[in-house]
Motif scaffolding. Structure first.
Motif, PDB file in Angstrom:
ATOM      1  N   UNK A  72       8.314   0.830  -8.291  1.00 21.43           N
ATOM      2  CA  UNK A  72       6.933   1.267  -8.491  1.00 21.43           C
ATOM      3  C   UNK A  72       6.644   2.570  -7.753  1.00 21.43           C
ATOM      4  N   UNK A  73       5.747   3.350  -8.309  1.00 22.85           N
ATOM      5  CA  UNK A  73       5.348   4.604  -7.651  1.00 22.85           C
ATOM      6  C   UNK A  73       4.482   4.288  -6.442  1.00 22.85           C
ATOM      7  N   UNK A  74       4.634   5.083  -5.404  1.00 21.42           N
ATOM      8  CA  UNK A  74       3.804   4.896  -4.209  1.00 21.42           C
ATOM      9  C   UNK A  74       2.478   5.615  -4.391  1.00 21.42           C
ATOM     10  N   UNK A  75       1.369   4.973  -4.024  1.00 20.48           N
ATOM     11  CA  UNK A  75       0.063   5.643  -4.133  1.00 20.48           C
ATOM     12  C   UNK A  75      -0.035   6.787  -3.129  1.00 20.48           C
ATOM     13  N   UNK A  76      -0.975   7.688  -3.375  1.00 25.22           N
ATOM     14  CA  UNK A  76      -1.157   8.830  -2.482  1.00 25.22           C
ATOM     15  C   UNK A  76      -1.511   8.380  -1.064  1.00 25.22           C
ATOM     16  N   UNK A  77      -2.137   7.208  -0.958  1.00 24.87           N
ATOM     17  CA  UNK A  77      -2.562   6.712   0.365  1.00 24.87           C
ATOM     18  C   UNK A  77      -1.492   5.862   1.033  1.00 24.87           C
ATOM     19  N   UNK A  78      -0.274   5.820   0.460  1.00 24.01           N
ATOM     20  CA  UNK A  78       0.785   5.007   1.058  1.00 24.01           C
ATOM     21  C   UNK A  78       1.117   5.527   2.455  1.00 24.01           C
ATOM     22  N   UNK A  79       1.279   4.600   3.390  1.00 23.14           N
ATOM     23  CA  UNK A  79       1.631   4.961   4.774  1.00 23.14           C
ATOM     24  C   UNK A  79       3.077   4.565   5.039  1.00 23.14           C
ATOM     25  N   UNK A  80       3.911   5.559   5.294  1.00 20.17           N
ATOM     26  CA  UNK A  80       5.309   5.295   5.631  1.00 20.17           C
ATOM     27  C   UNK A  80       5.379   4.848   7.088  1.00 20.17           C
ATOM     28  N   UNK A  81       5.982   3.687   7.309  1.00 14.61           N
ATOM     29  CA  UNK A  81       6.082   3.143   8.671  1.00 14.61           C
ATOM     30  C   UNK A  81       7.539   3.214   9.120  1.00 14.61           C
ATOM     31  N   UNK A  82       7.779   4.109  10.051  1.00 12.19           N
ATOM     32  CA  UNK A  82       9.153   4.414  10.465  1.00 12.19           C
ATOM     33  C   UNK A  82       9.866   3.185  11.018  1.00 12.19           C
ATOM     34  N   UNK A  83       9.141   2.324  11.724  1.00 15.34           N
ATOM     35  CA  UNK A  83       9.819   1.172  12.348  1.00 15.34           C
ATOM     36  C   UNK A  83      10.424   0.247  11.292  1.00 15.34           C
ATOM     37  N   UNK A  84       9.757   0.125  10.125  1.00 12.18           N
ATOM     38  CA  UNK A  84      10.283  -0.739   9.073  1.00 12.18           C
ATOM     39  C   UNK A  84      11.379  -0.038   8.282  1.00 12.18           C
ATOM     40  N   UNK A  85      11.214   1.268   8.066  1.00 17.32           N
ATOM     41  CA  UNK A  85      12.278   2.023   7.392  1.00 17.32           C
ATOM     42  C   UNK A  85      13.569   1.977   8.210  1.00 17.32           C
TER      43      UNK A  85
END
Length: 882
Positions: free
Chosen positions: A32-45
């Motif tokens: 799925x495409x990420x919305x513009x308001x998606x927050x990338x969380x480095x700890x989970x990545x």
């Protein structure tokens, strides 16, 4: 040659249809495409990156936890192909599942060798095909990354077993990432034991307050730290809840208020949870979820009691596996996600009006059998079943907790709405306790008397009721200054407690601790100081932790007052600070704290001539809402205020402050004696030594302090012989603490000075300075008068007489300034030194090591030019650092 053959085979045409002959649906292979308001969380990545080192990664969380977007964003940022498959209910058929999985590999450019083949039938897959696929994967130069999203849609044992087979035999050639709402049927225990799995669960997926604030900022909302914490606490960091709240808040004129106060039951969040969680469940499960929403936590047995069925254990176990917002607490206890519970309660009221009250009643009765008193009372009161709740409280011997309970253990809150209703002893006792806890004698005493009358008319042996009456009677006697009644009540309580099983008394240590504190206060009011000290000291040593924190700090405050009255200022300060630390340790709110402890500290500050500090302490006692219905506290407030007014040069106001206002039934000898001391000091300050001496004539021989004050008045009137005679009647080795011995020495020094015995006067002043220095007593020297100045001019080392905010001493000396500024941490350590905390206690309080504290102490000593703890505190006070 083999390599070229393999490459040629992988370029063969892709199958276009599944085993049913239907075209493959391309949307199932696209992340799925990420919305513009998606927050990338480095700890989970980072956790997903780590997952590339294990064959299996499990991203397991409830609906809307942000699982899919997390993995989709991570996959899009990899510089390697990722095969993506979104599962479908049709994939319960093994042939269809594997056909789609093989097609996902092809779409991602990770084509399996043509010889592997494809399932021929939707309902089955050939074992040899799986073996060929595993062998093909194991021979690849780098592992194939495969994501299966919404894996909970294919919860079949056959597919799980087949996946495990391929995963095992593909060896290092496959990295499988399962995104699911429920735990898959794979043998996860084996993977955990072997360290071959990376797990990201619901707790990790939850947003932190900082992440929530960043997410809302992406929606154009700026949230304070407090509001972010509140929202995360309410949603428990649930991603969908935060996003939906943000969308709703953007439409509001006051976004922050909207986020804090939104009605969960009527919101987009409710719509989401009802559709995605509740309505996906069978009717019986929906009914169970609605009914358990009225309790904070529940067991299968409680859930069965609420539903009238016997299938809760099986349903709850399944809901837990499915991450359906049912959270395990351990020991077979569960709870609902708080936001889900709010929504379910609102839905329950709409679907079944009136049922909530009946559910609270059922919960109260089930919980009463399980021994959970706090929850029993909460639900009994929520049901409006006041008689049941009051009887449960009294029978458990827990009536003392209406005074001592704080936070989640506060039993008084559920009863706030209770009215008189039926005439029952238990109900009247709870009402009386509620009023007396607020120091409302006008309503509390009639309730107590009514309960006693009802018990007198009842032939049954209601020991818990009578024990509750004795406790309330002791408190009422204390509040009315009636020590005889307090002693009788305590005696009845002791007799009644003998017929109560020891284990029941042990469950409520606050009962005896409260009785001891009440009796000790009443004895002090009556002037029976030794007996009061014995009861109060026993209250301080009572075990019980938080349950007895209130009576312990109350007793410590009274013991501090006893020390101050005897002139032992250092001991008074230690006990008062210990009382405040006890209150802080257990989080007692301001109205429940001992007013006496703060008042004693104010009185000690007056003795040290720290008048601004004394005023601040008195103001704080008033601002914190400390009541003065307790006669001991009222008298202490009057005396501390009067001594401050005397020190500030307002003797008229000081006398007015200690005038008897008739707040108690019985007059207090010690309060009367100390009021006479204030009156005498006021007359002496006004230049009328005869009136000062006359004010003390009735009490001069009752208290050492009165004898010393009377001697000073007689000396001021010119009657040196009578003055010395009064001092000669004082007990040896001394009349009390330093506050008294210093004043007695100064009276003798003034008498010697008047008779021309300068050597004796200097010796007595030096002794007074030595005794006063240890406790920083400055007031006696301020009160002494001008005769002292010449003698001080020749006395050694008395620069400490300059108070932090005071004027120059008689010699005009001031202490030297600090050469180097203290660091913030050194100031923290210094403040705790002033509270007489040990090195170990300071380390624990500051969350540092003992060696770190010792390092800070060395820095303190160097900067203050001292070598000991006591000198450091004294020096800091002189320099206004404390």
């Amino acid at each position: 040659m083999a390599h070229r053959h393999r490459h040629r085979d992988r370029s063969a045409p892709e199958p276009r249809v599944d085993p049913r002959g239907e075209p493959f649906l391309g949307t199932r292979f696209a992340a799925p495409a990420r919305p513009l308001t998606f927050l990338r969380r480095a700890r989970l990545a980072d956790r997903l990156d780590q997952g590339l080192g294990t064959p299996l990664t499990l991203v397991d969380g409830p609906a809307g936890a942000g699982k899919t977007l997390l993995v989709a964003d991570w996959a899009a940022r990899l510089d390697r192909p990722v095969a993506w498959l979104t599962a479908d209910p049709a994939d319960r058929a093994p042939g269809l599942f594997w056909a789609y999985l093989l097609q996902a590999l092809r779409v991602a450019g990770l084509r399996p060798a043509p010889g592997i083949g494809s399932p021929a039938h939707p309902s089955s897959v050939d074992r040899a095909l799986l073996a060929r696929l595993a062998a093909d994967l194991s021979g690849r130069p780098e592992p194939a990354i495969v994501v299966v999203d919404e894996f909970e849609r294919v919860p079949t044992a056959d597919i799980a077993e087949q996946l495990e087979f391929v995963l095992h035999h593909a060896s290092a050639g496959l990295r499988l990432i399962l995104v699911t709402r429920s735990e898959p049927l794979l043998p996860l225990h084996r993977h955990r034991a072997a360290g071959s799995i990376t797990e990201i669960r619901g707790a990790e997926l939850a947003f932190t307050p900082e992440e929530a604030a960043a997410l809302l900022a992406a929606h154009g909302l700026r949230l304070s730290a407090d509001a972010a914490h509140t929202l995360v606490r309410r949603t428990r960091g649930w991603a969908a809840g935060l996003r939906l709240c943000a969308l709703a808040a953007r439409q509001s004129a006051d976004p922050e208020r909207c986020l804090k106060e939104f009605e969960a039951g009527h919101s987009v969040v409710a719509d989401y949870l009802l559709a995605e969680v509740l309505r996906r469940q069978p009717a019986g499960t929906q009914d169970l979820l609605l009914r358990v929403s009225v309790v904070e936590r529940f067991r299968p047995g409680l859930a069965d009691a609420l539903t009238g069925r016997s299938d809760a254990e099986r349903i709850l176990a399944r809901l837990r596996r499915e991450n359906a917002f049912v959270e395990p607490l351990g020991q077979t206890w569960y709870r609902l996600h708080p936001l889900f519970a709010e929504i379910l309660r609102a839905h329950l009221r709409e679907r079944h009006p009136g049922l909530e009250t009946e559910l609270h009643r059922r919960a109260a009765r089930w919980l009463s059998r399980s021994g959970s008193l706090t929850e029993t009372l909460a639900h009994g009161c929520a049901a409006g079943d006041w008689e049941f709740a009051a009887r449960a409280l009294v029978d458990d011997l827990a009536i003392g907790r209406l005074f001592t309970g704080q936070g989640p253990d506060d039993l008084g809150t559920p009863f706030a709405r209770m009215t008189a209703g039926t005439d029952s002893p238990a109900r009247q006792l709870v009402l009386a306790a509620r009023e007396l806890a607020g120091r409302d004698l006008g309503h509390g005493l009639p309730r107590l008397r009514h309960a006693e009358e009802l018990l007198a008319d009842d032939t049954a042996d209601h020991v818990p009721d009578r024990l509750g009456c004795a406790l309330l009677e002791a408190l009422a006697a204390r509040l009315t200054g009636s020590p005889g009644r307090a002693e009788r009540a305590a005696g009845r309580a002791r007799d009644l407690s003998r017929s109560v099983p020891a284990e029941r008394l042990d469950r409520h240590p606050e009962l005896l601790a409260l009785l001891l504190a009440h009796v000790g206060s009443a004895r002090l009011w009556a002037g029976h100081v030794a007996e009061a000290r014995a009861a109060l000291a026993e209250a301080v040593t009572r075990p019980g932790g938080a349950a007895t924190a209130l009576p312990r700090q109350d007793a410590l405050g009274h013991l501090a007052l006893i020390d101050w009255l005897a002139g032992r200022t250092a001991g008074a300060e230690r006990k008062a600070l210990a009382a405040l630390r006890e209150a802080d340790r257990y989080g007692l709110p301001a109205p429940a704290r001992s007013a006496v402890a703060g008042l004693v500290l104010a009185a000690v500050a007056v003795e040290r001539d720290e008048l601004d500090a004394a005023q601040a302490l008195l103001d704080r006692v008033t601002a914190d809402g400390h009541g003065t219905a307790d006669p001991v506290a009222a008298a202490a407030r009057a005396l501390a205020g009067a001594h401050l007014l005397l020190a500030r040069g307002d003797p008229g106001a000081a006398v007015a402050a200690v005038e008897d206002r008739g707040t108690a039934v019985v007059a207090s000898p010690w309060a009367a004696d100390h009021a006479a001391l204030v009156a005498s000091a006021a007359r002496l300050a006004g230049g009328d030594p005869e009136a000062a001496a006359k004010a003390l004539e009735p009490v001069a021989r009752r208290l050492p302090a009165c004898a010393v004050a009377a001697a000073r008045a007689r000396l001021a009137a010119g009657d040196t012989g009578t003055a010395l005679g009064l001092l000669d009647t004082l007990p040896t080795p001394g009349p009390g603490g330093p506050a008294l011995t210093v004043r007695a020495a100064l009276v003798r020094a003034e008498a010697a000075d008047r008779t021309g015995d300068i050597a004796a006067a200097r010796r007595l002043v030096a002794r007074a300075l030595c005794d006063a220095r240890r406790e920083r007593l400055r007031r006696p020297f301020r009160e002494a008068g001008p005769w002292l100045r010449p003698l001080l001019a020749t006395a050694p080392a008395h620069d400490w007489l300059v108070a932090g905010g005071g004027t120059r001493d008689a010699t005009g000396l001031r202490p030297a300034p600090v050469v180097e500024e203290l660091s913030p941490r050194e100031r923290d350590v210094l403040c705790r030194l002033a509270q007489l905390m040990s090195t170990e206690e300071i380390a624990a309080d500051l969350y540092v090591s003992v060696n770190t504290v010792k390092t800070h102490l060395k820095g303190l000593y160097r900067k203050l030019s001292v070598g000991r703890r006591a000198d450091a505190v004294r020096r800091a006070r002189e320099l206004r650092l404390l």
